[in-house]
Design a protein around this motif. Structure first.
Motif, PDB file in Angstrom:
ATOM      1  N   HIS A 222       0.867  -1.173   0.000  1.00  0.00           N
ATOM      2  CA  HIS A 222       0.000   0.000   0.000  1.00  0.00           C
ATOM      3  C   HIS A 222       0.903   1.221   0.000  1.00  0.00           C
ATOM      4  O   HIS A 222       2.047   1.157   0.432  1.00  0.00           O
ATOM      5  CB  HIS A 222      -0.894   0.000   1.245  1.00  0.00           C
ATOM      6  CG  HIS A 222      -1.700  -1.242   1.383  1.00  0.00           C
ATOM      7  ND1 HIS A 222      -2.806  -1.511   0.606  1.00  0.00           N
ATOM      8  CD2 HIS A 222      -1.569  -2.309   2.197  1.00  0.00           C
ATOM      9  CE1 HIS A 222      -3.314  -2.675   0.938  1.00  0.00           C
ATOM     10  NE2 HIS A 222      -2.575  -3.184   1.909  1.00  0.00           N
TER      11      HIS A 222
ATOM     12  N   ARG B  82      -3.134   3.980   4.399  1.00  0.00           N
ATOM     13  CA  ARG B  82      -4.591   4.066   4.286  1.00  0.00           C
ATOM     14  C   ARG B  82      -5.066   2.967   3.356  1.00  0.00           C
ATOM     15  O   ARG B  82      -4.439   2.697   2.333  1.00  0.00           O
ATOM     16  CB  ARG B  82      -5.032   5.395   3.688  1.00  0.00           C
ATOM     17  CG  ARG B  82      -4.847   6.586   4.555  1.00  0.00           C
ATOM     18  CD  ARG B  82      -5.368   7.835   3.820  1.00  0.00           C
ATOM     19  NE  ARG B  82      -4.750   9.018   4.343  1.00  0.00           N
ATOM     20  CZ  ARG B  82      -5.267   9.760   5.321  1.00  0.00           C
ATOM     21  NH1 ARG B  82      -6.422   9.435   5.860  1.00  0.00           N
ATOM     22  NH2 ARG B  82      -4.634  10.832   5.747  1.00  0.00           N
ATOM     23  N   ILE B  83      -6.184   2.386   3.698  1.00  0.00           N
ATOM     24  CA  ILE B  83      -6.874   1.464   2.813  1.00  0.00           C
ATOM     25  C   ILE B  83      -8.301   1.983   2.696  1.00  0.00           C
ATOM     26  O   ILE B  83      -8.974   2.180   3.712  1.00  0.00           O
ATOM     27  CB  ILE B  83      -6.840   0.016   3.348  1.00  0.00           C
ATOM     28  CG1 ILE B  83      -5.384  -0.484   3.390  1.00  0.00           C
ATOM     29  CG2 ILE B  83      -7.709  -0.897   2.484  1.00  0.00           C
ATOM     30  CD1 ILE B  83      -5.213  -1.870   3.979  1.00  0.00           C
ATOM     31  N   GLU B  84      -8.709   2.237   1.480  1.00  0.00           N
ATOM     32  CA  GLU B  84     -10.036   2.806   1.215  1.00  0.00           C
ATOM     33  C   GLU B  84     -10.282   4.052   2.061  1.00  0.00           C
ATOM     34  O   GLU B  84     -11.304   4.189   2.729  1.00  0.00           O
ATOM     35  CB  GLU B  84     -11.117   1.746   1.434  1.00  0.00           C
ATOM     36  CG  GLU B  84     -11.002   0.594   0.455  1.00  0.00           C
ATOM     37  CD  GLU B  84     -12.016  -0.506   0.703  1.00  0.00           C
ATOM     38  OE1 GLU B  84     -12.883  -0.356   1.573  1.00  0.00           O
ATOM     39  OE2 GLU B  84     -11.905  -1.534   0.012  1.00  0.00           O
ATOM     40  N   ASN B  85      -9.290   4.940   2.056  1.00  0.00           N
ATOM     41  CA  ASN B  85      -9.363   6.240   2.728  1.00  0.00           C
ATOM     42  C   ASN B  85      -9.429   6.156   4.254  1.00  0.00           C
ATOM     43  O   ASN B  85      -9.774   7.125   4.917  1.00  0.00           O
ATOM     44  CB  ASN B  85     -10.516   7.091   2.184  1.00  0.00           C
ATOM     45  CG  ASN B  85     -10.201   8.572   2.280  1.00  0.00           C
ATOM     46  OD1 ASN B  85      -9.035   8.971   2.246  1.00  0.00           O
ATOM     47  ND2 ASN B  85     -11.226   9.382   2.420  1.00  0.00           N
ATOM     48  N   ARG B  86      -9.091   5.013   4.811  1.00  0.00           N
ATOM     49  CA  ARG B  86      -9.097   4.811   6.267  1.00  0.00           C
ATOM     50  C   ARG B  86      -7.673   4.485   6.703  1.00  0.00           C
ATOM     51  O   ARG B  86      -7.024   3.607   6.117  1.00  0.00           O
ATOM     52  CB  ARG B  86     -10.035   3.649   6.581  1.00  0.00           C
ATOM     53  CG  ARG B  86      -9.996   3.153   7.984  1.00  0.00           C
ATOM     54  CD  ARG B  86     -10.902   1.932   8.133  1.00  0.00           C
ATOM     55  NE  ARG B  86     -10.725   1.334   9.436  1.00  0.00           N
ATOM     56  CZ  ARG B  86     -11.010   0.093   9.732  1.00  0.00           C
ATOM     57  NH1 ARG B  86     -11.527  -0.711   8.821  1.00  0.00           N
ATOM     58  NH2 ARG B  86     -10.807  -0.372  10.937  1.00  0.00           N
TER      59      ARG B  86
END
Length: 146
Positions: free
Chosen positions: A3, A57-61
């Motif tokens: 990521h 971040r993954i999916e904006n988290r």
């Protein structure tokens, strides 16, 4: 899975503290509730500003973050939903390769973290009976093997 690693902004600090708290509650079973409540404002108001921060971040988290100062990995926390999925290892490798991390201090009672750092090439070089705040949580001082 790789990521992108980025520098969080001060507007992300509350989210970082939420990741910290979730991670600590999942991995630091030896801490008392009053200890978590003691450290939480210190993390937000003091510790985050004292280190070079990076996060994933993954999916904006934000799912994990680390803080580095003086070639020391001062903090590495992964949201419990993402522990064991390579996020911590990716952040650690980044800290070694880009921020020249050589050392980390780990709560001796956090067996999962101790095992993680041993697996990633660190070794115990010394031990302190108390943590940096004088609380009775022994700390293992670890260094990257040459």
């Amino acid at each position: 899975m790789n990521h992108s690693i980025e520098s969080p902004k001060p507007s992300d600090y509350l989210e970082l503290v939420a990741v910290w708290e979730a991670s600590v509650r999942a991995t630091h079973h030896f801490l008392k509730e009053e200890d978590i409540l003691y450290f939480k404002p210190l993390i937000l108001n003091t510790y985050l500003e004292a280190v070079k921060l990076r996060c994933i971040r993954i999916e904006n988290r934000i799912v994990g973050f680390m803080g580095v100062a003086d070639h020391n990995l001062e903090m590495l926390f992964i949201h419990p939903d993402f522990i064991g999925q390579g996020v911590g290892k990716q952040l650690l490798q980044y800290s070694i390769n880009h921020l020249k991390v050589q050392k980390v201090d780990v709560n001796e009672q956090n067996k999962q973290a101790v095992g993680f750092y041993l697996h990633c090439g660190f070794q115990v070089v010394s031990r302190s009976e108390l943590d940096a705040t004088g609380k009775p949580y022994p700390i293992l001082h670890m260094e990257l093997k040459s």
